[in-house]
Scaffold this motif. Structure first.
Motif, short mmCIF file in Angstrom:
data_model
loop_
_atom_site.label_atom_id
_atom_site.label_comp_id
_atom_site.label_asym_id
_atom_site.label_seq_id
_atom_site.Cartn_x
_atom_site.Cartn_y
_atom_site.Cartn_z
N ASP A 106 26.83 16.42 16.51
CA ASP A 106 28.71 17.25 15.78
C ASP A 106 28.92 15.82 17.03
O ASP A 106 29.27 16.11 17.82
CB ASP A 106 28.95 18.18 16.20
N PRO A 107 29.30 14.72 16.83
CA PRO A 107 30.10 13.67 17.37
C PRO A 107 31.02 14.37 18.33
O PRO A 107 31.50 14.03 19.11
CB PRO A 107 30.82 12.84 16.40
N VAL A 108 31.84 15.39 17.43
CA VAL A 108 33.36 15.88 17.09
C VAL A 108 33.13 16.90 18.93
O VAL A 108 33.68 16.40 19.58
CB VAL A 108 33.65 16.58 17.01
N ALA A 109 31.91 17.65 18.46
CA ALA A 109 31.81 18.59 19.85
C ALA A 109 31.36 17.61 20.50
O ALA A 109 31.39 18.30 22.08
CB ALA A 109 30.18 19.72 18.92
N TRP A 110 31.05 16.89 20.74
CA TRP A 110 30.55 15.93 22.08
C TRP A 110 31.35 15.27 22.90
O TRP A 110 31.86 15.39 23.61
CB TRP A 110 29.58 14.50 21.77
N ALA A 111 32.90 14.86 21.73
CA ALA A 111 33.70 13.92 22.16
C ALA A 111 34.62 15.11 22.86
O ALA A 111 35.00 15.44 24.12
CB ALA A 111 35.01 13.89 21.31
N ALA A 112 34.89 16.14 22.22
CA ALA A 112 35.55 17.68 23.55
C ALA A 112 35.13 17.38 24.50
O ALA A 112 35.45 17.77 25.26
CB ALA A 112 35.05 18.68 21.65
N MET A 113 33.54 18.04 24.53
CA MET A 113 32.88 18.59 25.98
C MET A 113 33.45 17.15 26.85
O MET A 113 33.40 17.13 28.27
CB MET A 113 31.81 18.32 25.81
N MET A 114 33.20 15.76 26.78
CA MET A 114 32.90 14.67 27.29
C MET A 114 34.35 13.97 27.82
O MET A 114 34.67 13.63 29.13
CB MET A 114 31.92 13.70 27.05
N ALA A 115 35.86 14.31 26.64
CA ALA A 115 36.39 13.13 27.27
C ALA A 115 37.74 14.27 27.65
O ALA A 115 37.52 15.52 28.31
CB ALA A 115 37.28 13.30 25.40
N VAL A 123 31.26 1.58 21.51
CA VAL A 123 31.85 2.12 19.81
C VAL A 123 32.79 1.39 19.51
O VAL A 123 33.02 0.72 18.37
CB VAL A 123 31.30 3.19 19.80
N GLN A 124 33.84 1.89 20.67
CA GLN A 124 35.07 1.49 20.74
C GLN A 124 35.73 -0.24 20.37
O GLN A 124 35.92 -1.03 19.59
CB GLN A 124 36.06 1.76 21.77
N THR A 125 34.70 -1.48 21.32
CA THR A 125 35.17 -2.41 21.63
C THR A 125 33.76 -2.74 20.86
O THR A 125 34.27 -4.19 20.41
CB THR A 125 35.37 -2.80 23.10
N GLU A 126 32.52 -2.64 20.90
CA GLU A 126 31.87 -3.59 19.41
C GLU A 126 31.49 -3.54 18.32
O GLU A 126 32.14 -3.94 17.41
CB GLU A 126 30.51 -3.44 20.21
N ASP A 127 31.92 -1.84 17.91
CA ASP A 127 31.43 -1.83 16.60
C ASP A 127 32.85 -1.74 15.37
O ASP A 127 33.06 -1.37 14.19
CB ASP A 127 30.66 -1.16 16.45
N ALA A 128 34.25 -1.10 16.89
CA ALA A 128 35.90 -0.92 16.16
C ALA A 128 35.30 0.59 15.56
O ALA A 128 36.13 1.12 14.23
CB ALA A 128 36.45 -1.73 15.39
N ASP A 129 35.06 1.50 15.76
CA ASP A 129 34.58 2.97 15.35
C ASP A 129 35.13 3.41 16.75
O ASP A 129 35.17 3.36 17.57
CB ASP A 129 33.02 2.93 14.83
N SER A 130 35.41 5.04 16.35
CA SER A 130 35.43 6.34 16.98
C SER A 130 34.35 6.72 17.46
O SER A 130 33.49 7.35 16.75
CB SER A 130 36.48 6.47 16.24
N PRO A 131 33.99 7.14 19.09
CA PRO A 131 33.01 7.80 19.23
C PRO A 131 33.41 10.26 18.18
O PRO A 131 32.62 10.16 18.44
CB PRO A 131 33.29 8.22 20.72
N LEU A 132 34.52 10.58 17.87
CA LEU A 132 34.55 10.79 17.39
C LEU A 132 33.64 11.28 16.07
O LEU A 132 33.48 12.07 15.46
CB LEU A 132 36.26 11.71 17.05
N GLU A 133 33.01 10.03 15.48
CA GLU A 133 32.85 9.75 14.26
C GLU A 133 31.73 8.95 14.49
O GLU A 133 30.94 9.58 13.20
CB GLU A 133 34.05 8.90 13.23
N GLU A 134 30.94 8.72 15.66
CA GLU A 134 29.69 8.58 15.47
C GLU A 134 29.06 9.34 16.46
O GLU A 134 29.17 9.51 17.51
CB GLU A 134 29.36 6.54 16.59
N GLU A 135 27.51 9.44 16.53
CA GLU A 135 26.23 10.10 16.92
C GLU A 135 26.52 9.63 18.18
O GLU A 135 25.96 8.88 17.79
CB GLU A 135 25.48 10.83 16.13
N PRO A 136 26.43 10.14 19.50
CA PRO A 136 25.78 9.14 20.77
C PRO A 136 24.36 8.67 20.17
O PRO A 136 23.32 9.01 19.67
CB PRO A 136 25.15 10.15 21.52
#
Length: 568
Positions: free
Chosen positions: A168-177, A230-243
């Motif tokens: 889950d990308p959200v779980a990863w972001a919650a733990m890392m951010a 992911v943010q700079t190259e793909d213009a996506d969010s780490p909340l939406e992409e699996e690591p």
């Protein structure tokens, strides 16, 4: 009047002048300021006006001449691409003994670096750079870029099988951010939903939490690379992409390695999930990173590849200059290039030799022409001078192409010689694609640069000097050699400097008529700039060529004297 009386009167006069000055004050200018101050102010204003007049020219020279030279000098030693593309690998290699293939720690660092480089599409640039030193690395890096996604996949599958939350990308972001980033991201998301993308702008750049960096150092570093890429190259969010799979590799190493004890003090988001994973990770099936990279390309288990990466990991290197003089940088120090690759010293020698021959040819051909022009009536000499300048009205490329027509085996010159019987039809002269063709064509092209300085100097030599010498009994030759020629030497010096410096850096003519044996070092510089894209080596070759020209100029000044050079 005695001397004592005269001295007393002088002192009295001086005292009187000082008294007058004390009463009247210093001499004043029209505006009431002291004259000395006013004169200094006027002098400064005059200097500033003069400086402003030359400022545009000075700025033009700085921008178009000085700055490119400094840029060239910097590029000849700059080598930051290795340390910037593989920063973790470079650090990990500091403890490598260079006697065997690096250990798992180095391959793990390579995995993190290469994954990020592949996503940023810069791994091929590094491969091209290292390919200049070790052939085959460019293709190896391209192949590895296609397979690096799978590094760590085994660990990713095992973590996800243990707990689906690891996917889950959200779980990863919650733990890392960090809390600050989480709040900023939530505010950004609200603005995006309410006002649209234009009002919201880009998502705030990901920031790590301090406690997770301490608990899971490798994982935190790998995840930050993932999130920001992911943010700079793909213009996506780490909340939406699996690591990436390499993040799971880092997580496994943190949970089972020397830093596993750091987890006991962590009580942030996901602490329970991390402790469960730490207990289970001890029984995970391990992945041999060496074998994974070997499957991508056999080169990764070859010692020369790692020696090249390690040797060129410094941000600044002498490797380009060493290559420019047929040497190379090895783990054991500086060594000679293989014999079949030693070309640059030969090219420098050829360039200097042919430039000297061209200069001498221009002197031999240009001196009689300039002498004739300077001694003919003004009307005739002006007409002939137009013929000297006429080649400047024609494109250099056209003139060089014309020489290709004249010099080839079936060209005008060979056909004429065969027709006159000077050479046999089956023994035509080889006048092109060799040094002879380059010397002939460049002598013709550079001849006006010798004639014009000679002509301008010879015009200043009074004809009466020769008549006076002959009236004193000198022969025509003696008068010329003892009287006229020494006065024309400054013109020879000026023309020689012009022709030599121009010829040493010539490119188009040797490229078109020189073939393999008649090209200059400038042709190789152009090759590295436009074809091989090895700008560092091109800059090193250019820097050495610049140094050679400066040394030649210094030698000329030392033995001949630059003060003796005149243009008229």
């Amino acid at each position: 009047m005695t001397d004592a009386t005269a001295g007393d009167m002088g002192r009295a006069a001086a005292e009187a002048r000082r008294a007058d000055a004390a009463e009247t004050g210093p001499v004043l200018a029209a505006d009431g300021s002291p004259l000395k101050v006013s004169l200094n102010r006027a002098l400064r204003a005059q200097k500033m006006r003069a400086l402003m007049l030359i400022a545009p020219l000075l700025l033009f020279i700085l921008v178009t001449f000085v700055a490119p030279i400094f840029d060239m000098l910097f590029r000849s030693v700059e080598n930051q691409i290795v340390s910037e593309t593989l920063p973790r690998t470079v650090v990990a290699l500091e403890d490598w003994d260079a006697e065997d293939i690096p250990d798992e720690d180095v391959f793990a660092a390579l995995s993190y670096d290469f994954m990020e480089a592949a996503e940023r599409r810069i791994h091929t640039r590094l491969g091209s750079r290292l390919n200049y030193e070790t052939t085959g690395l460019s293709s190896m890096f391209r192949r590895s870029g296609r397979g690096v996604d799978d590094v760590g996949e085994g660990y990713a599958d095992q973590f996800i099988d243990l707990d689906a939350a690891w996917e889950d990308p959200v779980a990863w972001a919650a733990m890392m951010a960090s809390p600050d980033w989480t709040a900023a991201q939530a505010e950004w998301a609200a603005t995006l939903a309410a006002d649209g993308e234009d009002a919201a702008g880009p998502e705030p750049l990901f920031q790590l939490a301090a406690d997770i960096r301490q608990a899971l150092p490798e994982t935190a570093d790998a995840y930050r690379s993932f999130a920001r890429t992911v943010q700079t190259e793909d213009a996506d969010s780490p909340l939406e992409e699996e690591p990436w799979n390499t993040v799971y590799l880092a997580l496994y190493r943190d949970l089972t390695g020397a830093t596993a004890t750091n987890l006991s003090a962590y009580d942030g988001p996901g602490a329970a999930m991390l402790r469960t994973a730490a207990d289970a990770a001890q029984g995970f099936e391990t992945v041999d990173l060496r074998a994974v990279w070997e499957d991508m390309d056999d080169g990764w288990i070859e010692l020369p590849v790692w020696e090249t990466i390690e040797a060129f990991s410094d941000p600044y290197t002498a490797g380009y200059f060493l290559s420019a003089v047929d040497l190379q940088l090895t783990p054991d120090g500086v060594a000679a290039q293989p014999e079949e690759q030693r070309i640059y010293i030969l090219l420098f020698q050829r360039t200097l030799f042919m430039s000297l021959v061209i200069t001498l040819s221009c002197i031999l051909l240009g001196y009689p022409i300039a002498y004739l022009l300077s001694n003919l009536p003004m009307r005739t000499s002006n007409l002939l001078l137009i013929l000297v300048l006429l080649p400047f009205w024609t494109s250099l490329l056209v003139r060089t192409s014309a020489w290709k027509v004249l010099l080839q085996n079936e060209g005008v010159i060979n056909d004429t010689l065969v027709w006159l019987g000077f050479v046999a039809d089956d023994a035509r002269l080889a006048l092109i694609n060799n040094q002879t063709g380059t010397i002939i064509a460049m002598t013709h092209i550079l001849l006006p640069f010798m004639i014009l300085p000679l002509y301008s100097v010879m015009k200043t030599i009074p004809p009466s000097y020769m008549r006076a010498a002959k009236s004193l009994g000198a022969t025509q030759w003696t008068a010329f050699w003892r009287v006229y020629f020494p006065q024309s030497v400054p013109g020879i010096g000026a023309g020689s400097i012009l022709v030599f410096i121009l010829s040493i850096g010539y490119y188009i003519t040797p490229e078109l008529v020189g073939g393999r044996t008649g090209t200059f070092i400038s042709n190789r510089i152009a090759f590295h700039i436009s074809e091989s894209l090895n700008w560092g080596l091109a800059a090193a070759l250019g820097s050495i060529l610049l140094a050679v020209v400066l040394v030649c100029y210094w030698l000329y000044d030392k033995f001949v004297g630059i003060d003796n050079v005149k243009l008229g």
